[in-house]
Scaffold this motif. Structure first.
Motif: not given
Length: 416
Positions: A43-72
């Motif tokens: 179940t390791r995250r393929k392509g992700f390096s522990i000691f790789g690039s650390k410039h900035g953070y980007q969330a990985l894709p994931l099933d989000r579920g539905e947003f509230d109509s006024d969520s923004a």
């Protein structure tokens, strides 16, 4: 409470079988560790390096579920956590701005907790991001600590020198309920009759059940958690199974604490039971010394786990569902038959083992079904602890990993 004459068993038949080969103490921990390490790798995250690039953070894709109509409607709402998904991905914009997390509590209450995304590039965060199954291991360590507390707290409540007497009285109450109460019709076969049947001419079967009782409970449950984490359609579905198992544990732990119950094998000999697991040298390392609570027969967690696993297998088979859920792939008829076979066969084998080895009463198994069913209906209660988890990971300067449930399995085009 004394049992009536017609419920007390005769002395068990003499069992002349030789003891089984006793596994070394290190064998079972190695089995469990192997299962966990294999699951971490699968179940390791393929392509992700522990000691790789650390410039900035980007969330990985994931099933989000539905947003509230006024969520923004406000900047805070850019970071939305679906109350149905305890591991929902963070919004990339909110992660960049490090806005607080919004947790929806019961009765319309909302709570804003610290955003830990700033710690995403810390080494321990990156290790968890690479191996997200480590979080599941952490949850079960906490559960085990609660189990250890049951023995200590129960001894404190009933006093160490009296708890065995209390546990024996509770055990006799169970036998009375099964054999002499108005509900005795529900238990047409007595536990000692089952054990005697195996001991008198079916000893090979009992030898198998002895080893199965000792070995399957911990490795089997750990293996199920690891397998379902890998194969579940999405993490929300997996989380329901995990929360149900965990809440089943907690309900059982409360019972262990306030209703200590002596298993049949520890009752006086006149009740006709034999501790066949120890007789066969099949005792698990998890059943020795301070590791186990010997007075925790009611309810049977062996059967409680097996029942939960069986129900999950039925759900996973898709036999009783017309539509697929998100992330699920259609299964072939042979795979459906296989899952149904496991769903029925595994709990049936565990039920046979717990009774034949004199470790549990029929009522223990029945109450395990009740407890597991109640846990399933109430499993969402754990979601109220998410704010506490947010503060904990903030204190640890840690970013919780995004689950990899089903990613690699579905990437391979699996259809199990």
């Amino acid at each position: 409470m004394a049992l009536s004459n017609n419920t007390a068993a005769a002395q068990p038949p003499e069992w002349k079988s030789k003891g089984m080969f006793q596994m070394p103490d290190w064998a079972e921990p190695v089995i469990v560790l192997t299962i966990l390490c294999t699951s971490m790798f699968m179940t390791r995250r393929k392509g992700f390096s522990i000691f790789g690039s650390k410039h900035g953070y980007q969330a990985l894709p994931l099933d989000r579920g539905e947003f509230d109509s006024d969520s923004a409607r406000s900047s805070d709402d850019l970071l939305y956590y679906d109350v149905d998904n305890e591991n929902d991905a963070q919004d990339p914009i909110a992660s960049l701005k490090q806005l607080p997390k919004k947790r929806d509590l019961w009765f319309g209450l909302k709570l804003y907790t610290p955003n830990s995304s700033r710690f995403a590039n810390h080494i321990h965060s990156r290790i968890l991001q690479k191996f997200p199954f480590l979080i599941e291991m952490f949850y079960w360590i906490i559960t085990y600590l609660f189990y250890r507390m049951t023995k200590v707290v129960s001894a404190a409540i009933f006093h160490q020198d009296k708890i065995w007497g209390v546990a024996q009285q509770n055990a006799l109450r169970i036998l009375w309920f099964e054999h002499d109460s108005p509900f005795a019709w529900m238990f047409p076969v007595k536990e000692h009759d089952v054990q005697h049947w195996f001991m008198d001419g079916h000893q090979a079967g009992l030898t198998f059940l002895n080893r199965a009782y000792a070995l399957i409970h911990i490795p089997g449950t750990v293996g199920f958690i690891a397998w379902y984490y890998y194969i579940a359609p999405n993490h929300s579905i997996f989380a329901i199974a995990r929360r149900t198992l965990t809440l089943t544990n907690l309900f059982a732990f409360i019972t262990f604490t306030f209703f200590p119950t002596m298993p049949p094998r520890l009752l006086p000999k006149e009740y006709g039971f034999l501790d066949t697991v120890r007789h066969d040298n099949a005792e698990s390392i998890w059943m020795r010394g301070d590791v186990v609570n010997s007075l925790a027969a009611m309810p049977s967690m062996h059967f409680g786990y097996a029942f939960c696993i069986g129900c999950t297998m039925i759900f996973h088979s898709g036999v009783f569902r017309r539509t697929l859920i998100k992330g699920e792939v259609r299964k072939s008829l042979p795979w459906k038959a296989f899952y149904i076979f496991i769903a029925i066969g595994y709990p049936a084998m565990v039920l046979s083992a717990i009774v034949a080895t004199a470790n549990h009463y029929w009522l223990d198994a029945m109450m395990a079904v009740v407890v597991a069913s109640l846990a399933y209906l109430c499993n969402r209660v754990f979601l109220i602890l998410l704010p506490l988890e947010d503060y904990l990971i903030w204190a640890l300067r840690l970013e919780k990993p995004i689950p990899s449930t089903g990613e690699r399995f579905h990437a391979r085009g699996g259809n199990l």
